[in-house]
Design a protein around this motif. Structure first.
Motif, short mmCIF file in Angstrom:
data_model
loop_
_atom_site.label_atom_id
_atom_site.label_comp_id
_atom_site.label_asym_id
_atom_site.label_seq_id
_atom_site.Cartn_x
_atom_site.Cartn_y
_atom_site.Cartn_z
N PRO A 187 0.82 -1.24 0.00
CA PRO A 187 0.00 0.00 0.00
C PRO A 187 0.84 1.27 0.00
N TRP A 188 1.80 1.34 -0.93
CA TRP A 188 2.63 2.53 -1.06
C TRP A 188 1.94 3.52 -1.98
N ILE A 189 1.94 4.77 -1.59
CA ILE A 189 1.51 5.84 -2.49
C ILE A 189 2.78 6.60 -2.87
N ALA A 190 3.04 6.71 -4.17
CA ALA A 190 4.23 7.43 -4.64
C ALA A 190 3.94 8.93 -4.60
N LEU A 191 4.81 9.68 -3.92
CA LEU A 191 4.62 11.14 -3.86
C LEU A 191 5.51 11.84 -4.88
N ASP A 192 6.80 11.57 -4.83
CA ASP A 192 7.68 12.08 -5.89
C ASP A 192 8.85 11.16 -6.09
N SER A 193 9.58 11.39 -7.20
CA SER A 193 10.67 10.48 -7.58
C SER A 193 11.86 11.28 -8.09
N VAL A 194 13.02 10.64 -7.98
CA VAL A 194 14.21 11.18 -8.62
C VAL A 194 14.55 10.25 -9.79
N LEU A 195 14.67 10.84 -10.98
CA LEU A 195 14.99 10.07 -12.18
C LEU A 195 16.41 10.43 -12.62
N LYS A 196 17.24 9.44 -12.80
CA LYS A 196 18.64 9.68 -13.19
C LYS A 196 18.75 9.53 -14.70
N LEU A 197 19.20 10.61 -15.36
CA LEU A 197 19.28 10.63 -16.81
C LEU A 197 20.74 10.80 -17.24
N THR A 198 20.96 10.88 -18.56
CA THR A 198 22.33 10.99 -19.09
C THR A 198 22.41 12.22 -19.97
N PRO A 199 23.43 13.06 -19.80
CA PRO A 199 23.55 14.22 -20.68
C PRO A 199 23.61 13.77 -22.14
N GLY A 200 22.88 14.46 -23.01
CA GLY A 200 22.84 14.07 -24.43
C GLY A 200 22.67 15.29 -25.30
N ASP A 201 22.36 15.04 -26.57
CA ASP A 201 22.19 16.12 -27.53
C ASP A 201 20.69 16.41 -27.68
N ALA A 202 20.29 17.65 -27.38
CA ALA A 202 18.86 17.98 -27.34
C ALA A 202 18.17 17.69 -28.67
N ASP A 203 18.85 18.01 -29.81
CA ASP A 203 18.22 17.77 -31.12
C ASP A 203 18.01 16.28 -31.36
N HIS A 204 19.03 15.51 -31.00
CA HIS A 204 18.92 14.06 -31.21
C HIS A 204 17.80 13.48 -30.33
N ILE A 205 17.71 13.97 -29.10
CA ILE A 205 16.66 13.50 -28.19
C ILE A 205 15.29 13.81 -28.79
N ARG A 206 15.15 15.03 -29.32
CA ARG A 206 13.85 15.43 -29.90
C ARG A 206 13.51 14.60 -31.14
N GLN A 207 14.54 14.31 -31.95
CA GLN A 207 14.29 13.49 -33.15
C GLN A 207 13.81 12.09 -32.75
N THR A 208 14.45 11.54 -31.74
CA THR A 208 14.04 10.19 -31.28
C THR A 208 12.60 10.23 -30.79
N MET A 209 12.25 11.30 -30.06
CA MET A 209 10.88 11.40 -29.54
C MET A 209 9.88 11.53 -30.70
N ALA A 210 10.24 12.31 -31.72
CA ALA A 210 9.34 12.49 -32.87
C ALA A 210 9.15 11.15 -33.58
N HIS A 211 10.22 10.38 -33.69
CA HIS A 211 10.15 9.07 -34.33
C HIS A 211 9.18 8.16 -33.54
N HIS A 212 9.32 8.17 -32.22
CA HIS A 212 8.43 7.34 -31.38
C HIS A 212 6.97 7.75 -31.57
N MET A 213 6.73 9.06 -31.65
CA MET A 213 5.34 9.54 -31.80
C MET A 213 4.76 9.12 -33.16
N ASP A 214 5.60 9.20 -34.20
CA ASP A 214 5.15 8.79 -35.54
C ASP A 214 4.75 7.32 -35.54
N TYR A 215 5.63 6.52 -34.93
CA TYR A 215 5.37 5.08 -34.88
C TYR A 215 4.04 4.81 -34.18
N ARG A 216 3.84 5.53 -33.08
CA ARG A 216 2.62 5.36 -32.28
C ARG A 216 1.38 5.70 -33.10
#
Ligand code: FAD
Length: 330
Positions: A187-216
């Protein structure tokens, strides 16, 4: 609360002044399936302190409760919930970039988190751009897509539980696995979380996201009322392929229909009820078993008493926990 006038509870909760408190709120307004009877009481605390105050109140008064995020992975009973339903969508909304980490409240949408990470040139949440729902729901389900899931990014979670109150857990304690986590058994209620990410290239990240959305958009029934994948993939096989093999695309029970676009999606064509979806799920599951010997297990979570547990076929798949019928311990 059965047989009890909910109004005194509503009055008591209103005196806490943590946010809107409504009676007999139709839960179909709060689910992507557009299905679900009324909540006896529905509260939308405006802050984390408000969420905690509500949780403490229902615990202290032994009132059944249910936490809802965006309602994108639930099938809620047509009878509704004789409970206090607490929404995280207003109160747990903070997002903060801290170096290569994001700290976010459980009510934040995954899509917002993905955009925030992209803006900060942080990689790891690209997969989340195409998953509806909140961070809290995603933790419970270990939501994932495009080859990744929450387990890849969660470092720690602040949770509340009725015995220990607010405390921090590490990701390993959440026991994430394919569409599973300890949140489904504790019976855990999640209040907030810390997500650990990796520094990357913003354009490349956005392109990957656009590709995922197209596929969807090409592969799923975007814009229609549904709750995403109905069954988990019996890996290495895919539920959608098995359902397609038995020719179930287009099968229907009243307004609940198997999507022509993706066989593992059930669409609410307008006035489908939870019982219609359940009947269709049973039919699909029996046919897949007869033809392939594979037992499909539901990914969508049944919430409520009644229908989901009355059929012996389903008794093995869902068990009653508190007010909700959830998946079994396997
Ligand atoms: C069109 C569509 C596509 C989808 N695609 C995917 C996909 O690709 N991959 C995938 O994994 N899922 C997918 N889903 C399912 C769904 O989006 C995810 O499971 C999502 O993470 C659920 O979040 P939610 O906020 O809607 O949770 P809800 O449906 O509101 O709740 C789900 C469960 O989590 C619990 N819960 C919610 N918040 C908290 C909290 N803060 N603390 C404790 N418990 C909580 C609820 O009580 C409930 O048991 C899709 C759904 C739709 C409608």
């Amino acid at each position: 609360m059965t047989g009890v006038n909910a109004s005194p509870i509503v009055s008591a909760l209103r005196t806490l002044e943590v946010g809107p408190v409504r009676e007999e709120e139709p839960l179909r307004k709060h689910t992507s399936f557009k299905i679900g009877g009324p909540a006896r009481v529905f509260v939308e605390p405006e802050s984390q302190a408000g969420v905690i105050a509500m949780l403490e109140w229902v615990r202290d008064h032994q009132v059944p409760y249910f936490i809802i995020g965006q309602g994108t992975n639930v099938l809620i009973s047509d009878q509704g919930l004789d409970a206090v339903v607490i929404s995280t969508s207003r109160g747990l909304k903070t997002v903060e970039v801290q170096g290569d980490r994001l700290r976010a409240g459980s009510g934040v949408l995954l899509t917002k988190l993905a955009h925030t990470a992209a803006k900060a040139a942080l990689s790891g949440l690209e997969f989340a751009i195409s998953i509806p729902g909140t961070l809290g729901g995603a933790l419970v389900m270990n939501a994932g897509a495009h080859g990744s899931s929450m387990v890849a990014v969660v470092e720690g979670v602040t949770v509340w539980d009725p015995i220990h109150g607010v405390h921090a857990i590490e990701a390993s304690e959440a026991e994430f696995a394919y569409r599973q986590s300890r949140f489904q058994k504790t019976p855990w209620i999640a209040l907030d979380s810390v997500l650990k990410l990796t520094p990357g290239d913003a354009d490349h990240i956005r392109q990957t996201m656009a590709h995922h959305m197209d596929y969807r958009k090409k592969s799923q029934p975007v814009g229609e009322a549904n709750a995403g994948s109905i069954f988990k993939n019996p890996l290495p096989q895919y539920a959608g392929q098995l359902i397609e093999q038995i020719g179930a695309k287009g099968w229907s029970v009243n307004d609940a229909v198997v999507s022509e676009r993706h066989a593992n999606f059930i669409i609410n064509r307008g006035s489908a009820r939870a019982v219609d979806v359940l009947a269709l799920m049973r039919r699909i599951r029996a046919a897949v078993y007869q033809k392939t010997g594979v037992v499909l297990r539901p990914e969508v979570r049944w919430i409520g008493p009644g229908e989901g547990g009355t059929d012996t076929l389903w008794e093995n798949l869902w068990y009653m926990e508190g007010i909700g019928l959830k998946e079994p311990c396997e």
